[in-house]
Each structure stands twice: as C-alpha cells, then as structure tokens.
Design a protein around this motif. Structure first.
Motif: not given
Length: 513
Positions: A146-150, A376-382, A396-403
């Motif tokens: 699950a993503p965590v961005d802090w 690496a797979w979980a954060q491949s959207g980077t 992989v596109r599902e893991k991408y978060r639009e800026p």
C-alpha cells in the motif's frame, strides 16, 4: 567502566574476490534506482508540500532577512525557514534562476547526501562490499504494497515526490551524522569534533524537525550500544550543548516553541492506519533484527528499532498522532538489518558454493531478494513520472499516481505579493508562484489568526453569501484575485480573467488591477 569504548563487532574479513559478482549486481541495481530518482527530479512531479517549499524559497529570494509567512501576507516566523532553504533562497537571489530550477538543484544535492550517507553509515556496520548497495535497496523498497508518501519516509515512491523537500537532505545528513558519531564513540576525538557533531545535529533539526527526532534516536542508540564511559558521555553532552546553542540562536523561528503544539495531530492520524499494508515487507528486517538480538542485546540497530517503535507506539496509545513521524526510526534499522543479513549470508553462500549445501544462507538471501522484488513491483508506478503513464503496462499504470498540474496559468495576471482567495488544493499551490492566499493551505502553528482566516475563506465560498460580505472579506485581506472551480460563476462584482486546464477560473475582484 573506563572512558574507553567497547569495540563494535564487525564482520570477518572478506575472502579474496568471492563476493565481487554479488556486490557488482547489487551496485548495478542500486545505481538503477538512483538513476530513476534523478530522472524523476528532472520532471519534478508536483504533489504534497512542494508548493510550500517553493513558496519558502520564493519569499527568501525577495526578503532574505525578514521573509514573513511563506503562505499568507503576515509578518510571522515559519519553521520552513531552515539553513537549507535559506541557502536555496540565496542561490535563487544571486542567480535569478526560477524557483523550480533551484528546487531541482536542491533535490540532486539531497539525494547525493542520502546515498553517500547510507554508504558511509553501513560501512561502519559491515565490510561486505554488497552491504551498502543492499542497504540502499532495502531502504527504498522494503515497505509494503500500500502506498505511503510522507516527507522523511525513504520509500521509492515517497522519494520521487519529496526529493526536493528539506526532509531528504535532513535524512541524508542523519546518516552522515550516525557514521561520524559511530567512529567518534569507538575512538573518541577531541572536544571540537564533538561540538561539530552537535552543530550537525542542530542543522538536521532545523531542516526537518521530524527527521531531527529520528536522528536523535539513532544517536542515542549509538551511544547506548557502544557502552560508553563517562568520558564519552561528557563529550556527547558538550556536543549537545553546542547543538542547543545553535537552535537557540537560529534567527528565523523558535524551534523550542514547536514543543507541545497540538495543531498537527489531526493531519497525522492516517499514519496509524493500514500498518500491515504499508509496512509488511519490513517484517523481513524485523526477523533480521531478531538474529542480531541473539548475538548482542545492545546491538545498535536493535536498540535503534526499539526506541523508534516505542515512540511510535506511545503516539498511538496517547493520541499524539504526530509522534508517528518517528516511525522511520523503527523502519530504517529494520531495513538496514535485512540488508546486512543478506550481505553476510550472500557472502557465505557465494564463497562456499559447490562445497557445502546452501542451507540458511540461501534462505536469508532468498527472503530478502523476494521482499525486494515485491517492493519494487509495488512501487513500479514511479517509473511513470519519467515515461508518462501512457507508456506503462496496464498493471503498472494502476500503481501510478497522477501529480498535480500546478497554477502557472495564473502568472500572466497575478503578480508577486498579490493576495488570492483560494481553498483546498489551490491554496497549497498558488503561493509557489509568489502570490499569497488568505488562509494557509497547511497548518501553521505560528500564525495566530489562522482560525479567523480559515473561517473567512469558508464564509466567502459558502453558497448564498451576500456580495457585501464578500467585499468585506476582500477588503480585510487585500484580496485582488479569486481562484475557484465554478461555484462563484456569475457572482456579483467578480470578473472572469482566465481559465485553467482543470476547469478552474481566475476572477478579478472589484477594484483589483
């Protein structure tokens, strides 16, 4: 015990060139991660607090000695005016470079300090050639699914979005600080070196207070694990005094005034949600810490982990949710322990291949390698921040978060220092272009009238608010412009000037330029 410190246990010497190939593979993988982050910096995807840091540099460019609030037109201090942002502001002032160019330079410098800091610190813990690159890989990939961005959290995706933040620089300095301190407790240097350590600690605290807490817990773990005598503790106390003096003398804000503030608790409640999904891969590191605990109950990484976990747990139990920002003090030692276990097991396995069964060494290497692959797979959207989401496979596109898109479209009309009435995401981005907002887009513990400003914005945008009430708010806060997504369309007195890419509208208020 005498003032001499106990010798920290290190790994046995390397056996010839047996570990050359595994180390080369690890270095190549780490280099790819660093390259990806550098390419992301060129794009500088906008999300989170980037607007705050851009606004901070912009204020310092225009007023280096008395910049005021980064977000609103008020002469108040701000904890965002750190030694690092002051340096970036000075760079922007001297060169005339655009603020996002300066932030990119800062991001490269922060990443360089992080990579070299991890390298230096891990070399104090192991002499295996594969240990430093493995540590870097574990630091950015051993998280969860699950993503965590802090800010202050060194996951790959988090670093991609926060590389330009002072927190990355502060974390890199923390690793250098621990490396320097580790060597200092083994062979205590003179008083001046300890004073230097104290100053470095103060700079970390000023740059990012939460990373300062992590750095402090790591330093305490280092001193406890080294079984220091009175001589070292006395010099450490002198270094602490030097650091406290720097904190007291810092002219841009009072760091001690931040102690006991409760305005940040609600924003950090989410740190205690979905812990399993966000961090389950770190369990590999917890298992590695158990191995280290059996060898030495005062192992530095074990003590570090215990301190970080205790602070995090105390925050959850007491409702001080902001204490959750100390979680890296538990994550980092677990991630490093996994890397060191894999480096040592990989060395044994590789050097004895063909002569003995793989056994536990292969299991340890396989467990860490599998966890790294999942991370690496979980954060491949980077990767999408470099290639664009359209170039990614669907999974992989599902893991991408639009800026975010940003608000550069308002700059032909809105000038530096103008006040813009904005809310939600707009309030977090508009100040990056030199304008102010009425209410800050982020909690501000130094702004005494923040509640009144927030209420004024709510009242202004509320459906059915009379035109006279809006004019009164505009006069009270010298508002020249309004940004809104269409709820004010046709409102009396407002004149549409421009439209943004997401359907937002820039209005000129009556009497504005």
């Amino acid at each position: 015990m005498t003032g001499r410190t106990a010798t920290t246990r290190t790994a046995p010497p390397r056996e010839g060139g047996a570990a050359v190939l595994p180390a080369a593979v690890c270095r190549a993988a780490a280099a790819l991660v660093v390259l990806l982050l550098l390419l992301v910096v060129l794009v500088l995807p906008w999300a989170g607090d980037l607007g705050m840091h851009a606004a901070t540099v912009e204020r310092l460019r225009h007023g280096l000695t008395r910049p005021g609030s980064p977000l609103v037109d008020a002469d108040v201090p701000s904890p965002y005016y750190s030694p690092w942002t002051v340096l970036l502001g000075l760079l922007a002032r001297v060169t005339g470079w655009q603020v996002f160019t300066v932030l990119r330079i800062g991001a490269v410098a922060g990443l360089a300090l992080l990579v070299t800091g991890v390298w230096r610190y891990v070399r104090t813990l192991s002499d295996r050639p594969s240990a430093p690159p493995l540590a870097l890989l574990c630091l950015v990939l051993l998280w969860g699914t699950a993503p965590v961005d802090w800010s202050g959290f060194a996951g790959l995706h988090s670093l991609a979005l926060t590389a330009a933040y002072p927190s990355v620089l502060a974390l890199g300095l923390a690793f250098h600080f621990w490396a320097w301190l580790t060597r200092a407790v083994r062979e205590p240097p003179g008083w001046a070196a300890w004073a230097g350590l104290g100053v470095l600690w103060a700079v970390i605290v000023l740059c990012h207070q939460f990373s300062g807490v992590v750095a402090s817990l790591g330093a305490l773990a280092t001193l406890v694990a080294a079984r220091c005598g009175r001589r070292v503790w006395a010099r450490a106390a002198a270094g602490l005094a030097a650091g406290l003096a720097v904190l007291w003398a810092w002219p841009y804000y009072d760091v001690f005034a931040l102690l006991g503030t409760d305005g940040l608790e609600a924003a950090h409640r989410s740190l205690y949600r979905d812990l399993a999904g966000r961090y389950w891969l770190v369990l590999v590191g917890v298992a590695a810490l158990a191995v280290r605990l059996r060898r030495d109950r005062r192992d530095v990484l074990v003590v570090f982990f215990a301190l970080g976990a205790a602070v995090f747990a105390a925050g959850g139990l007491s409702g001080h949710w902001s204490w959750g920002r100390a979680l890296p003090a538990a994550l980092v030692p677990a991630q490093l322990a996994a890397a060191l276990l894999a480096a040592e097991a990989g060395h044994r396995w590789w050097s004895r291949r063909g002569r003995e069964p793989a056994g536990a060494s292969a299991v340890a290497v396989g467990a860490v390698a599998a966890a790294l692959a999942v991370g690496a797979w979980a954060q491949s959207g980077t990767v999408g921040y470099v290639t664009g989401p359209e170039a990614l496979p669907p999974t992989v596109r599902e893991k991408y978060r639009e800026p975010w898109r940003g608000y550069g479209w308002i700059t032909p009309w809105v000038r530096y220092g103008d006040v813009v009435m904005a809310r939600t995401g707009a309030a977090r981005q508009v100040p990056a272009y030199g304008a102010y907002t009425v209410a800050p887009g982020y909690p501000d513990v130094f702004l005494p009238d923040a509640p009144e400003r927030t209420e004024a914005v709510r009242r202004y945008f509320a459906p059915g608010t009379a035109a006279g009430t809006r004019r009164a708010v505009e006069r009270a806060y010298a508002v020249r412009w309004v940004v809104d997504r269409g709820g004010l369309r046709g409102a009396e007195g407002l004149r549409e000037v421009a439209r943004g890419p997401d359907g937002e509208v820039l209005y000129r208020v009556p009497g504005g330029r």
